[in-house]
Design a protein around this motif. Structure first.
Motif, short mmCIF file in Angstrom:
data_model
loop_
_atom_site.label_atom_id
_atom_site.label_comp_id
_atom_site.label_asym_id
_atom_site.label_seq_id
_atom_site.Cartn_x
_atom_site.Cartn_y
_atom_site.Cartn_z
N VAL A 186 -19.76 13.99 4.75
CA VAL A 186 -19.80 14.90 5.84
C VAL A 186 -20.47 14.34 7.18
N PRO A 187 -21.53 13.81 7.14
CA PRO A 187 -22.15 13.20 8.28
C PRO A 187 -21.47 12.27 9.10
N TYR A 188 -20.52 11.26 8.11
CA TYR A 188 -19.83 10.29 8.81
C TYR A 188 -18.42 10.73 9.53
N ILE A 189 -18.02 12.08 8.91
CA ILE A 189 -16.82 12.69 9.36
C ILE A 189 -17.29 13.50 11.15
N ALA A 190 -18.59 13.95 10.93
CA ALA A 190 -19.14 14.59 11.91
C ALA A 190 -19.40 13.53 13.06
N ARG A 191 -19.37 12.25 12.83
CA ARG A 191 -19.57 11.43 13.82
C ARG A 191 -18.05 10.86 14.25
N GLY A 192 -17.21 10.99 13.52
CA GLY A 192 -15.78 10.71 13.72
C GLY A 192 -15.16 9.30 13.29
N MET A 193 -16.06 9.06 12.29
CA MET A 193 -15.74 7.89 11.59
C MET A 193 -14.36 7.96 10.71
N THR A 194 -13.70 6.63 10.98
CA THR A 194 -12.45 6.42 10.10
C THR A 194 -12.77 6.16 8.46
N ALA A 195 -11.63 6.53 7.53
CA ALA A 195 -12.10 6.16 6.38
C ALA A 195 -12.68 4.65 6.00
N GLU A 196 -12.16 3.97 6.91
CA GLU A 196 -12.53 2.23 6.74
C GLU A 196 -13.92 2.23 7.14
N GLN A 197 -14.43 3.05 7.89
CA GLN A 197 -15.80 2.81 8.67
C GLN A 197 -16.68 3.44 7.78
N MET A 198 -16.33 4.64 7.10
CA MET A 198 -17.17 5.30 6.06
C MET A 198 -17.28 4.36 4.90
N ALA A 199 -16.14 3.89 4.57
CA ALA A 199 -16.26 2.98 3.05
C ALA A 199 -16.90 1.74 3.52
N ALA A 200 -16.90 1.25 4.65
CA ALA A 200 -17.83 0.10 4.85
C ALA A 200 -19.35 0.54 4.88
N GLN A 201 -19.91 1.58 5.45
CA GLN A 201 -21.16 2.32 5.50
C GLN A 201 -21.66 2.60 4.21
N LEU A 202 -20.71 3.07 3.38
CA LEU A 202 -21.28 3.43 2.13
C LEU A 202 -20.91 2.46 0.90
N ARG A 203 -20.23 1.48 1.40
CA ARG A 203 -20.03 0.27 0.18
C ARG A 203 -19.17 1.01 -0.80
N ARG A 204 -18.15 1.64 -0.42
CA ARG A 204 -17.07 2.12 -1.32
C ARG A 204 -15.75 1.78 -1.12
N PRO A 205 -14.63 1.73 -2.06
CA PRO A 205 -13.56 1.27 -1.55
C PRO A 205 -13.02 2.39 -0.99
N VAL A 206 -12.00 2.00 -0.02
CA VAL A 206 -11.50 2.71 1.08
C VAL A 206 -10.39 3.96 0.39
N THR A 207 -9.67 3.54 -0.50
CA THR A 207 -8.79 4.35 -1.34
C THR A 207 -9.92 5.59 -1.93
N ASP A 208 -11.15 5.13 -2.50
CA ASP A 208 -11.96 6.33 -3.05
C ASP A 208 -12.41 7.37 -1.85
N VAL A 209 -12.64 6.77 -0.79
CA VAL A 209 -13.18 7.63 0.50
C VAL A 209 -12.13 8.55 0.90
#
Length: 155
Positions: free
Chosen positions: A93-116
């Motif tokens: 939620v906080p990452y989406i609220a900042r307008g981040m892409t799935a790739e950006q969120m995956a990098a921040q959360l250290r998770r696979p982009v497919t999971d994000v």
């Protein structure tokens, strides 16, 4: 702090109207049709609103700031106890609220982009949201986002 920030940001009536409609999950085409404006005009109003709201580029970020600073109408609150949401979805939620892409969120959360991406789709469903700007409104309603959080990100 919110009142001071809100007084510095003033959206025109049409900018406010466009952003509020997008926050309910309407598309640019739907907003244009209902307001009897061309899609290009709706996009221009939206661009102007984003510029005023700290120059954000994503509509969901503009919605988050608009709600936090009360420059658009806040929706009625829902009971957060009625919401079951896995931590993986809540974390987005906080990452989406900042307008981040799935790739950006995956990098921040250290998770696979497919999971994000999968969790993002599930989050839309969990919140019964039509799109990302509407997801922000629904997150606000369930108190997953607060004005203090949003203001802190954009200060």
């Amino acid at each position: 702090m919110t009142t001071t920030a809100a007084t510095m940001i003033s959206l025109s009536p049409r900018e406010r109207q466009v952003l509020e409609r997008l926050a309910t999950g309407d598309t640019v085409a739907m907003v244009g049709q209902d307001l009897r404006l061309s899609e290009g005009t709706v996009v221009s109003y939206l661009r102007n609103a984003k510029d005023k709201l700290y120059g954000v580029s994503e509509t969901e970020a503009a919605v988050a700031i608009g709600l936090a600073l009360e420059v658009i109408a806040r929706p009625p609150l829902e009971d957060p106890e009625q919401l079951f949401m896995p931590r993986e979805q809540r974390d987005l939620v906080p990452y989406i609220a900042r307008g981040m892409t799935a790739e950006q969120m995956a990098a921040q959360l250290r998770r696979p982009v497919t999971d994000v991406r999968a969790d993002s789709r599930d989050l839309l469903s969990t919140l019964n949201a039509r799109n990302r700007p509407h997801l922000i409104t629904r997150s606000w309603q369930f108190r997953l986002l607060t004005a203090e959080q949003v203001i802190k990100w954009y200060r």
